[in-house]
Design a protein around this motif. Structure first.
Motif, mmCIF file in Angstrom:
data_model
loop_
_atom_site.group_PDB
_atom_site.id
_atom_site.type_symbol
_atom_site.label_atom_id
_atom_site.label_comp_id
_atom_site.label_asym_id
_atom_site.label_seq_id
_atom_site.Cartn_x
_atom_site.Cartn_y
_atom_site.Cartn_z
ATOM 1 N N TRP A 19 0.840 -1.193 0.000
ATOM 2 C CA TRP A 19 0.000 0.000 0.000
ATOM 3 C C TRP A 19 0.874 1.242 0.000
ATOM 4 N N SER A 20 0.581 2.185 -0.856
ATOM 5 C CA SER A 20 1.409 3.391 -0.968
ATOM 6 C C SER A 20 1.156 4.379 0.161
ATOM 7 N N GLU A 21 -0.053 4.385 0.694
ATOM 8 C CA GLU A 21 -0.333 5.318 1.787
ATOM 9 C C GLU A 21 -1.382 4.764 2.725
ATOM 10 N N MET A 22 -1.303 5.255 3.960
ATOM 11 C CA MET A 22 -2.291 4.943 4.991
ATOM 12 C C MET A 22 -2.510 6.197 5.813
ATOM 13 N N VAL A 23 -3.711 6.304 6.369
ATOM 14 C CA VAL A 23 -4.024 7.338 7.350
ATOM 15 C C VAL A 23 -4.620 6.625 8.551
ATOM 16 N N TRP A 24 -4.054 6.915 9.719
ATOM 17 C CA TRP A 24 -4.591 6.396 10.959
ATOM 18 C C TRP A 24 -5.131 7.575 11.740
ATOM 19 N N ILE A 25 -6.260 7.388 12.392
ATOM 20 C CA ILE A 25 -6.792 8.441 13.255
ATOM 21 C C ILE A 25 -7.382 7.816 14.510
ATOM 22 N N ASP A 26 -7.062 8.411 15.636
ATOM 23 C CA ASP A 26 -7.600 7.983 16.922
ATOM 24 C C ASP A 26 -7.257 9.085 17.919
ATOM 25 N N ALA B 53 8.347 -3.987 7.116
ATOM 26 C CA ALA B 53 8.235 -4.578 5.781
ATOM 27 C C ALA B 53 7.505 -3.633 4.818
ATOM 28 N N TRP B 54 6.587 -2.830 5.338
ATOM 29 C CA TRP B 54 5.823 -1.885 4.517
ATOM 30 C C TRP B 54 6.677 -0.677 4.108
ATOM 31 N N ALA B 55 7.552 -0.250 4.979
ATOM 32 C CA ALA B 55 8.292 1.007 4.807
ATOM 33 C C ALA B 55 9.261 0.929 3.629
ATOM 34 N N ARG B 56 8.984 1.709 2.614
ATOM 35 C CA ARG B 56 9.820 1.805 1.423
ATOM 36 C C ARG B 56 9.721 3.227 0.892
ATOM 37 N N SER B 57 10.604 3.581 0.038
ATOM 38 C CA SER B 57 10.558 4.890 -0.605
ATOM 39 C C SER B 57 9.220 5.056 -1.325
ATOM 40 N N GLY B 58 8.644 6.227 -1.211
ATOM 41 C CA GLY B 58 7.377 6.504 -1.871
ATOM 42 C C GLY B 58 6.151 6.168 -1.039
ATOM 43 N N ARG B 59 6.342 5.585 0.132
ATOM 44 C CA ARG B 59 5.218 5.257 1.006
ATOM 45 C C ARG B 59 4.959 6.432 1.943
ATOM 46 N N LYS B 60 3.721 6.528 2.434
ATOM 47 C CA LYS B 60 3.378 7.620 3.350
ATOM 48 C C LYS B 60 2.343 7.157 4.363
ATOM 49 N N LEU B 61 2.590 7.503 5.621
ATOM 50 C CA LEU B 61 1.669 7.246 6.712
ATOM 51 C C LEU B 61 1.367 8.574 7.391
ATOM 52 N N VAL B 62 0.098 8.938 7.447
ATOM 53 C CA VAL B 62 -0.339 10.133 8.165
ATOM 54 C C VAL B 62 -1.068 9.651 9.411
ATOM 55 N N ILE B 63 -0.673 10.193 10.560
ATOM 56 C CA ILE B 63 -1.296 9.838 11.832
ATOM 57 C C ILE B 63 -1.914 11.104 12.414
ATOM 58 N N LEU B 64 -3.202 11.028 12.715
ATOM 59 C CA LEU B 64 -3.941 12.139 13.302
ATOM 60 C C LEU B 64 -4.397 11.723 14.688
ATOM 61 N N ALA B 65 -4.111 12.549 15.694
ATOM 62 C CA ALA B 65 -4.475 12.218 17.076
ATOM 63 C C ALA B 65 -4.850 13.481 17.836
ATOM 64 N N LYS B 66 -5.573 13.301 18.906
ATOM 65 C CA LYS B 66 -5.872 14.396 19.834
ATOM 66 C C LYS B 66 -4.605 14.740 20.605
ATOM 67 N N ASN B 67 -3.880 13.694 21.022
ATOM 68 C CA ASN B 67 -2.562 13.863 21.637
ATOM 69 C C ASN B 67 -1.791 12.552 21.500
ATOM 70 N N TYR B 68 -0.499 12.620 21.706
ATOM 71 C CA TYR B 68 0.378 11.464 21.507
ATOM 72 C C TYR B 68 0.953 10.924 22.812
ATOM 73 N N ALA C 86 -10.004 5.232 13.095
ATOM 74 C CA ALA C 86 -10.073 4.556 11.797
ATOM 75 C C ALA C 86 -8.687 4.334 11.213
ATOM 76 N N LEU C 87 -8.659 3.432 10.247
ATOM 77 C CA LEU C 87 -7.482 3.197 9.425
ATOM 78 C C LEU C 87 -7.970 3.252 7.978
ATOM 79 N N TRP C 88 -7.382 4.145 7.194
ATOM 80 C CA TRP C 88 -7.778 4.315 5.798
ATOM 81 C C TRP C 88 -6.606 3.968 4.890
ATOM 82 N N SER C 89 -6.908 3.335 3.781
ATOM 83 C CA SER C 89 -5.947 3.156 2.694
ATOM 84 C C SER C 89 -6.740 3.270 1.396
ATOM 85 N N PRO C 90 -6.067 3.447 0.277
ATOM 86 C CA PRO C 90 -6.797 3.486 -0.992
ATOM 87 C C PRO C 90 -7.457 2.145 -1.337
#
Length: 171
Positions: A41-48, A67-82, A119-123
């Protein structure tokens, strides 16, 4: 380590439908990340709000991310706090430091924690918890489900600011 299953076999293991309970929720996340690695998967968005009950502390999850992490991949994480990620998910925090160029962490303060999406989103596939307390929700590959969640997450991202730096520089 990721298995040698074919991408079709990995995709068939992803939940299509409802899940209930923290054990099932955690397994849905594990399966999604393993599939993301296997399918590339080229991108994912996680939110919690906090990610406290996500299985990010587990070795298998971090191995899937590795194993997922490669050039051109992107993960966006959205949170209230970390705070909970730092407190409970040390393996993930270390992985994130290594791969910070692929991971964008953002803080969404404008949404009340009780209304914060989980949620977890991917294309290719999405998962959404509808009740965080009971860990109930749905998952699937339907285009309408993916587009609807993508639009909601894009709005959350627009209202967010960068947060949770991979490293802290001191003077």
């Amino acid at each position: 380590m990721p298995t040698t299953e074919s991408p079709a076999a990995a995709a068939s293991q992803l939940l299509e439908g409802a899940f209930s309970g923290s054990t099932e929720f955690a397994q849905v996340v594990r399966d999604a990340l393993a599939c993301a690695a296997q399918e590339g998967w080229s991108e994912m968005v996680w939110i919690d709000a906090t990610f406290e009950d996500w299985p990010l502390r587990e070795r298998a999850v971090v191995e899937s991310l590795q194993a997922w992490a490669r050039s051109g991949r992107k993960l966006v994480i959205l949170a209230k706090n970390y705070d909970s990620i730092v407190r409970y998910h040390a393996r993930f925090v270390r992985w994130r430091m290594t791969w910070s160029h692929l991971v964008e962490c953002r803080v969404c303060r404008g949404v009340d924690a009780s209304e914060f999406p989980s949620a977890l989103w991917s294309p290719h596939w999405v998962m959404r918890r509808l009740d965080v307390v009971r860990s109930t929700g749905t998952a699937g590959r339907e285009a309408q489900r993916r587009v609807f969640l993508q639009e909601e997450l894009a709005e959350c991202k627009r209202q967010s600011i960068p947060g949770f730096p991979a490293t802290t520089l001191g003077l």
